[in-house]
Design a protein around this motif. Structure first.
Motif, PDB file in Angstrom:
ATOM      1  N   LEU A  88      -6.351  -4.497 -21.995  1.00 27.35           N
ATOM      2  CA  LEU A  88      -7.337  -4.941 -21.004  1.00 27.35           C
ATOM      3  C   LEU A  88      -8.702  -4.328 -21.290  1.00 27.35           C
ATOM      4  O   LEU A  88      -9.737  -4.997 -21.149  1.00 27.35           O
ATOM      5  CB  LEU A  88      -6.865  -4.567 -19.601  1.00 27.35           C
ATOM      6  CG  LEU A  88      -5.687  -5.378 -19.054  1.00 27.35           C
ATOM      7  CD1 LEU A  88      -5.105  -4.705 -17.820  1.00 27.35           C
ATOM      8  CD2 LEU A  88      -6.129  -6.802 -18.715  1.00 27.35           C
ATOM      9  N   LYS A  89      -8.703  -3.066 -21.681  1.00 29.57           N
ATOM     10  CA  LYS A  89      -9.965  -2.397 -22.006  1.00 29.57           C
ATOM     11  C   LYS A  89     -10.645  -3.068 -23.194  1.00 29.57           C
ATOM     12  O   LYS A  89     -11.871  -3.307 -23.183  1.00 29.57           O
ATOM     13  CB  LYS A  89      -9.691  -0.922 -22.316  1.00 29.57           C
ATOM     14  CG  LYS A  89     -10.925  -0.101 -22.669  1.00 29.57           C
ATOM     15  CD  LYS A  89     -11.791   0.157 -21.453  1.00 29.57           C
ATOM     16  CE  LYS A  89     -12.908   1.128 -21.777  1.00 29.57           C
ATOM     17  NZ  LYS A  89     -13.751   1.403 -20.588  1.00 29.57           N
ATOM     18  N   LEU A 128      -9.513  -1.900 -12.615  1.00 30.02           N
ATOM     19  CA  LEU A 128      -9.277  -3.147 -11.898  1.00 30.02           C
ATOM     20  C   LEU A 128      -8.715  -2.890 -10.509  1.00 30.02           C
ATOM     21  O   LEU A 128      -9.098  -3.548  -9.535  1.00 30.02           O
ATOM     22  CB  LEU A 128      -8.325  -4.036 -12.702  1.00 30.02           C
ATOM     23  CG  LEU A 128      -8.878  -4.535 -14.047  1.00 30.02           C
ATOM     24  CD1 LEU A 128      -7.781  -5.142 -14.888  1.00 30.02           C
ATOM     25  CD2 LEU A 128      -9.994  -5.537 -13.810  1.00 30.02           C
ATOM     26  N   THR A 177       1.941  -2.935 -11.286  1.00 33.19           N
ATOM     27  CA  THR A 177       1.333  -3.486 -12.495  1.00 33.19           C
ATOM     28  C   THR A 177       2.393  -4.114 -13.392  1.00 33.19           C
ATOM     29  O   THR A 177       2.173  -5.175 -13.988  1.00 33.19           O
ATOM     30  CB  THR A 177       0.587  -2.380 -13.253  1.00 33.19           C
ATOM     31  OG1 THR A 177      -0.459  -1.855 -12.419  1.00 33.19           O
ATOM     32  CG2 THR A 177      -0.025  -2.913 -14.539  1.00 33.19           C
ATOM     33  N   GLU A 222     -10.208  -6.172 -24.211  1.00 39.02           N
ATOM     34  CA  GLU A 222     -10.548  -7.572 -23.922  1.00 39.02           C
ATOM     35  C   GLU A 222     -11.678  -7.709 -22.918  1.00 39.02           C
ATOM     36  O   GLU A 222     -12.568  -8.542 -23.071  1.00 39.02           O
ATOM     37  CB  GLU A 222      -9.304  -8.282 -23.385  1.00 39.02           C
ATOM     38  CG  GLU A 222      -9.399  -9.795 -23.406  1.00 39.02           C
ATOM     39  CD  GLU A 222      -9.098 -10.375 -24.776  1.00 39.02           C
ATOM     40  OE1 GLU A 222      -9.324 -11.578 -24.962  1.00 39.02           O
ATOM     41  OE2 GLU A 222      -8.650  -9.629 -25.668  1.00 39.02           O
ATOM     42  N   ARG A 234      -5.419  -9.735 -15.304  1.00 36.79           N
ATOM     43  CA  ARG A 234      -6.647  -9.159 -14.738  1.00 36.79           C
ATOM     44  C   ARG A 234      -6.953  -9.769 -13.375  1.00 36.79           C
ATOM     45  O   ARG A 234      -7.284  -9.061 -12.413  1.00 36.79           O
ATOM     46  CB  ARG A 234      -7.817  -9.396 -15.692  1.00 36.79           C
ATOM     47  CG  ARG A 234      -9.164  -8.912 -15.172  1.00 36.79           C
ATOM     48  CD  ARG A 234     -10.265  -9.239 -16.180  1.00 36.79           C
ATOM     49  NE  ARG A 234     -11.544  -8.742 -15.730  1.00 36.79           N
ATOM     50  CZ  ARG A 234     -12.379  -9.414 -14.944  1.00 36.79           C
ATOM     51  NH1 ARG A 234     -12.054 -10.627 -14.519  1.00 36.79           N
ATOM     52  NH2 ARG A 234     -13.532  -8.890 -14.572  1.00 36.79           N
ATOM     53  N   THR A 240      -9.925  -0.900 -17.577  1.00 42.13           N
ATOM     54  CA  THR A 240      -8.528  -0.487 -17.615  1.00 42.13           C
ATOM     55  C   THR A 240      -7.818  -0.960 -16.352  1.00 42.13           C
ATOM     56  O   THR A 240      -8.443  -1.496 -15.438  1.00 42.13           O
ATOM     57  CB  THR A 240      -8.427   1.043 -17.695  1.00 42.13           C
ATOM     58  OG1 THR A 240      -8.979   1.609 -16.491  1.00 42.13           O
ATOM     59  CG2 THR A 240      -9.198   1.576 -18.900  1.00 42.13           C
ATOM     60  N   VAL A 241      -6.509  -0.746 -16.294  1.00 41.24           N
ATOM     61  CA  VAL A 241      -5.758  -1.087 -15.079  1.00 41.24           C
ATOM     62  C   VAL A 241      -6.320  -0.339 -13.882  1.00 41.24           C
ATOM     63  O   VAL A 241      -6.507  -0.915 -12.793  1.00 41.24           O
ATOM     64  CB  VAL A 241      -4.261  -0.763 -15.270  1.00 41.24           C
ATOM     65  CG1 VAL A 241      -3.512  -0.916 -13.951  1.00 41.24           C
ATOM     66  CG2 VAL A 241      -3.645  -1.657 -16.337  1.00 41.24           C
ATOM     67  N   HIS A 256      -4.826 -13.567 -24.917  1.00 41.84           N
ATOM     68  CA  HIS A 256      -6.018 -13.584 -24.064  1.00 41.84           C
ATOM     69  C   HIS A 256      -5.739 -14.273 -22.737  1.00 41.84           C
ATOM     70  O   HIS A 256      -6.142 -13.781 -21.672  1.00 41.84           O
ATOM     71  CB  HIS A 256      -7.177 -14.281 -24.779  1.00 41.84           C
ATOM     72  CG  HIS A 256      -8.358 -14.501 -23.895  1.00 41.84           C
ATOM     73  ND1 HIS A 256      -9.241 -13.494 -23.554  1.00 41.84           N
ATOM     74  CD2 HIS A 256      -8.791 -15.612 -23.243  1.00 41.84           C
ATOM     75  CE1 HIS A 256     -10.165 -13.979 -22.748  1.00 41.84           C
ATOM     76  NE2 HIS A 256      -9.917 -15.254 -22.545  1.00 41.84           N
ATOM     77  N   LEU A 273      -3.686 -11.986 -20.529  1.00 42.46           N
ATOM     78  CA  LEU A 273      -4.488 -10.877 -20.016  1.00 42.46           C
ATOM     79  C   LEU A 273      -5.476 -11.349 -18.955  1.00 42.46           C
ATOM     80  O   LEU A 273      -5.738 -10.639 -17.980  1.00 42.46           O
ATOM     81  CB  LEU A 273      -5.236 -10.202 -21.167  1.00 42.46           C
ATOM     82  CG  LEU A 273      -4.380  -9.404 -22.153  1.00 42.46           C
ATOM     83  CD1 LEU A 273      -5.231  -8.935 -23.327  1.00 42.46           C
ATOM     84  CD2 LEU A 273      -3.724  -8.212 -21.460  1.00 42.46           C
ATOM     85  N   LEU A 300      -0.757  -2.059 -22.202  1.00 39.21           N
ATOM     86  CA  LEU A 300      -1.503  -3.021 -21.400  1.00 39.21           C
ATOM     87  C   LEU A 300      -2.899  -2.510 -21.075  1.00 39.21           C
ATOM     88  O   LEU A 300      -3.880  -3.259 -21.146  1.00 39.21           O
ATOM     89  CB  LEU A 300      -0.743  -3.326 -20.106  1.00 39.21           C
ATOM     90  CG  LEU A 300      -1.427  -4.308 -19.147  1.00 39.21           C
ATOM     91  CD1 LEU A 300      -1.601  -5.674 -19.820  1.00 39.21           C
ATOM     92  CD2 LEU A 300      -0.617  -4.460 -17.862  1.00 39.21           C
TER      93      LEU A 300
END
Length: 311
Positions: A294-295, A305, A275, A297, A262, A301-302, A255, A258, A290
């Protein structure tokens, strides 16, 4: 407002005008006053990246967010209220508490809550999107309407930080993202010092382990085995220290990595950084999963962001 740094003060007369401003700032809610005397309020707010800091001075009133007010289109916030002056009662779920000046309490706007001010009051409200809190949101949501002191420790630092941001919101450009991260980190640390879930990891050893791990997040070889060896304990004991917390040791490391990935993907200063490079900076060298992480958490998504950085 999200993603911008805005400073605006509103002097309001009548509960209708206060209700309109508060609903636009936080989420739809209702405001009623207890008597015939004229209602007045001052709302001064600053948006810093994804978080909002508001300073509210208001006459006696009751603020209610009920099931009729909640819609699927509302921004999902957790509000952290630092109380400065006047009597106020906070009610959410089956919890009710009278909050004293100098105490901090939370409200989750995805569920009904009520704030009752029996006299004029003043408070600072830090609004944090649930997505920014990741998996911590669930644990924090269980702590709503439970006041905690900010007279010492990390809570005192948070109180000073909120006051400083309110008095001098000078952060502009990329720095606003780091200010938002700092406020959120102080907030999480304040609740971590008091939440029952942390009781089993509150020892000085666990704190030293956390500090060590945070300082070495960029090391791809950071692991439970290495941390345990560094602190001369068994891996089993390391896991026991984190047992009963919101996250296992490995999940907490993931966490925290990430969270920083983020932040950097949202930072305009990293616009020309790939990235993979951003992820490697925080010890993640395999980026195949990844986006899904991220999605899971943060709900982004990348690509989300990267677009948010440009927005």
């Amino acid at each position: 407002m999200i993603g911008l740094t805005v400073r605006k003060a509103s002097r309001l007369t009548g509960t209708e005008s206060f209700e309109a401003v508060a609903s636009a700032l936080f989420a739809p809610l209702r405001v009623t006053d207890p008597g015939p005397q004229g209602f007045e309020a001052v709302v001064d707010h600053t948006a810093i990246g994804p978080v909002v800091v508001a300073r509210i001075q208001a006459a006696a009133a009751t603020v209610t967010r009920d099931n009729r007010s909640i819609t699927s289109g509302d921004m999902e916030w957790i509000h952290f209220n630092l109380h400065h002056r006047g009597p106020v009662t906070a009610i959410q779920d089956d919890r009710s508490a009278t909050v004293k000046p100098g105490e901090l309490f939370a409200c989750d706007n995805t569920r009904p809550y009520r704030l009752i001010g029996a006299d004029s009051l003043e408070m600072t409200v830090l609004c944090v999107p649930r997505a920014s809190l990741g998996r911590h949101a669930t644990a924090l949501s269980r702590r709503t309407a439970l006041p905690m002191s900010t007279q010492g420790g990390i809570g005192r630092l948070l109180g000073h930080a909120l006051s400083a941001v309110h008095e001098d919101p000078a952060c502009q450009g990329p720095s606003r993202r780091y200010v938002a991260d700092a406020l959120t980190a102080l907030l999480l640390a304040t609740f971590a010092d008091t939440t029952p879930e942390r009781a089993s990891v509150a020892s000085g050893l666990a704190d030293r382990i956390r500090v060590y791990a945070l300082a070495h997040l960029g090391d791809p070889h950071l692991s439970a085995e290495r941390v345990a060896h560094r602190h001369r304990i068994s891996v089993r004991y390391l896991h026991a220290l984190f047992k009963g917390g919101d996250l296992t040791f490995a999940a907490w490391i993931r966490h925290e990595r990430l969270l920083r990935i983020r932040r950097d993907l949202l930072d305009p200063a990293c616009a020309d950084t790939s990235t993979a490079t951003v992820a490697a900076r925080w010890g993640v060298h395999d980026t195949r999963h990844l986006g899904r992480a991220l999605k899971r958490e943060f709900g982004e998504t990348v690509s989300d962001l990267r677009r948010g950085r440009r927005g």
